[in-house]
Design an enzyme around this catalytic site. Structure first.
Site, PDB file in Angstrom:
ATOM      1  N   HIS A 105       0.811  -1.224   0.000  1.00 24.33           N
ATOM      2  CA  HIS A 105       0.000   0.000   0.000  1.00 24.33           C
ATOM      3  C   HIS A 105       0.843   1.273   0.000  1.00 24.33           C
ATOM      4  CE1 HIS A 105       0.470  -0.361   4.500  1.00 24.33           C
ATOM      5  NE2 HIS A 105       0.520   0.955   4.399  1.00 24.33           N
ATOM      6  N   ASP A 163       0.269  -7.704   1.200  1.00 25.97           N
ATOM      7  CA  ASP A 163       0.664  -6.305   1.381  1.00 25.97           C
ATOM      8  C   ASP A 163       2.185  -6.145   1.373  1.00 25.97           C
ATOM      9  OD1 ASP A 163       0.203  -3.600   1.620  1.00 25.97           O
ATOM     10  OD2 ASP A 163       0.103  -3.621   3.806  1.00 25.97           O
ATOM     11  N   SER A 169       4.769   2.456   7.925  1.00 23.72           N
ATOM     12  CA  SER A 169       4.460   1.277   7.118  1.00 23.72           C
ATOM     13  C   SER A 169       5.639   0.895   6.237  1.00 23.72           C
ATOM     14  CB  SER A 169       3.244   1.544   6.231  1.00 23.72           C
ATOM     15  OG  SER A 169       2.078   1.698   7.004  1.00 23.72           O
TER      16      SER A 169
END
Length: 371
Positions: free
Chosen positions: A114, A144, A218
């Site tokens: 993402h 992911d 992230s």
């Protein structure tokens, strides 16, 4: 006269015992005196001084994870994804930010899907001031994970330890670039392992930690106190559920991220096997009724009519026991075995149907549902 003799004897015995006792005490004191003269460390003042020194040393000891951060932090990079503006295809604007981890001296970087999903250009900034455009090697939406590569010499590589098994209570550090503030390290413990409830597809078993993971973290590194990579930071519970929560964050275990990276490097994408069944673990009661031989089996709830399972003759209520000779241990086990099989491979699946064991041959297809 007799009484006098008895008293005299008793007194004599007592005096003899007292003399023996005094002599023993004297010898003991003399020995102790000699020991104190020859071995100073036995003296009370010496012992007291050393106890005080140890206590002072302990109280002044600084608990620090600087060594772990020093080893790991240089390999954690800042990632800036840029996207062309709608009205001008020649102009790029910053579309998002995140972090990544250099895991190979060849320049391979693991980050989150993402972080770079919508990027037209990806810029990687190292902690030593270097910056470079990154090549997107491949990405995998179900887990992911995305793999980038940069060119460069003397690239810092994060310490890796395939033998490390994360355990609840282990101290971990989350390193990343939250809100583009610059590299930041937060501290916590592993709160749980094997968390799959927040995974939309059930393929990930996340590591849960209370180390803070915010926007920009992230794709960054979750490391242990030796600086070794434990996982790839991916989400906080608030990001996953829109609830106002604190101290609940998740990371993708390094072994899974490494497996995905190897598949992407080898094939450009993750190729997963698919047979087309929907199943669930059989209950404990059912397992006991079927006997120990069938413990761990899953019951088929539905079959995709256009799938290899349908072609092989699977029907609802079949209980899968073995796949390709491997005894299964629940739904996750089936998923792990099937996804690792190469498309085109034909395997035998042992099922229990109406109390009888039968073998069905199924040809594995490629799972293209989430590509």
């Amino acid at each position: 006269m007799l009484c006098f003799l008895i008293v005299f004897l008793i007194v004599g015995v007592l005096l003899y015992m007292l003399a023996f006792l005094l002599r023993s005490i004297g010898l003991g004191l003399a020995t102790a005196f000699l020991l104190l003269l020859t071995v100073p460390s036995l003296r009370p003042d010496y012992i007291g001084q050393n106890i005080s020194k140890v206590v002072n040393d302990i109280s002044s000891e600084q608990i620090s994870f600087n060594d772990a951060v020093r080893k790991a932090a240089p390999a954690v990079v800042n990632i800036y994804s840029r996207k062309y503006t709608e009205n001008n295809r020649e102009k790029l604007s910053i579309q998002g930010l995140g972090s990544g981890v250099i895991v190979s001296d060849k320049g391979y970087i693991i980050t989150n899907y993402h972080v770079v999903a919508q990027a037209d250009q990806i810029i990687v900034a190292l902690q030593d001031g270097r910056a470079s455009a990154a090549q997107l090697v491949g990405k995998d939406k179900p887990t992911d994970i995305a793999i980038l590569r940069i060119e460069g010499t003397n690239l810092p590589v994060i310490p890796l330890n395939q033998e490390y098994q994360p355990k609840v209570g282990d101290v971990v550090l989350a390193i990343g670039n939250p809100y583009n503030l610059g590299q930041t390290t937060t501290f916590g413990i592993i709160s749980a392992t094997g968390r799959s409830s927040i995974s939309a597809n059930g393929r990930q078993s996340f590591i849960q930690t209370d180390a803070a993971i915010n926007q920009g973290n992230s794709g960054g590194a979750l490391v242990n106190t030796r600086g070794e990579l434990v996982g790839i930071n991916t989400a906080s519970f608030q990001q996953a559920t829109d609830l106002e929560t604190y101290g609940i964050s998740f990371a993708i275990p390094y072994p899974l991220a490494n497996t995905i990276m190897e598949k992407i490097i080898a094939d450009g994408r993750v190729i997963r096997g698919y047979i087309g069944i929907d199943g669930q673990d059989i209950s404990t009661v059912t397992s006991r009724l079927l006997g120990d031989k069938h413990t761990g089996g899953i019951i088929v709830l539905g079959v995709d009519p256009n799938s290899p399972a349908a072609d092989a003759g699977f029907v609802a209520q079949d209980i899968i026991i073995e796949i390709d000779g491997q005894r299964i241990h629940g739904r996750d086990s089936v998923m792990d075995i099937v996804t690792e099989l190469r498309p085109g491979t034909t395997v035998d699946v042992l099922v229990l149907r109406k109390g009888e064991e039968i073998s069905l041959s199924v040809t594995i297809a490629e799972d293209k549902r989430e590509q």
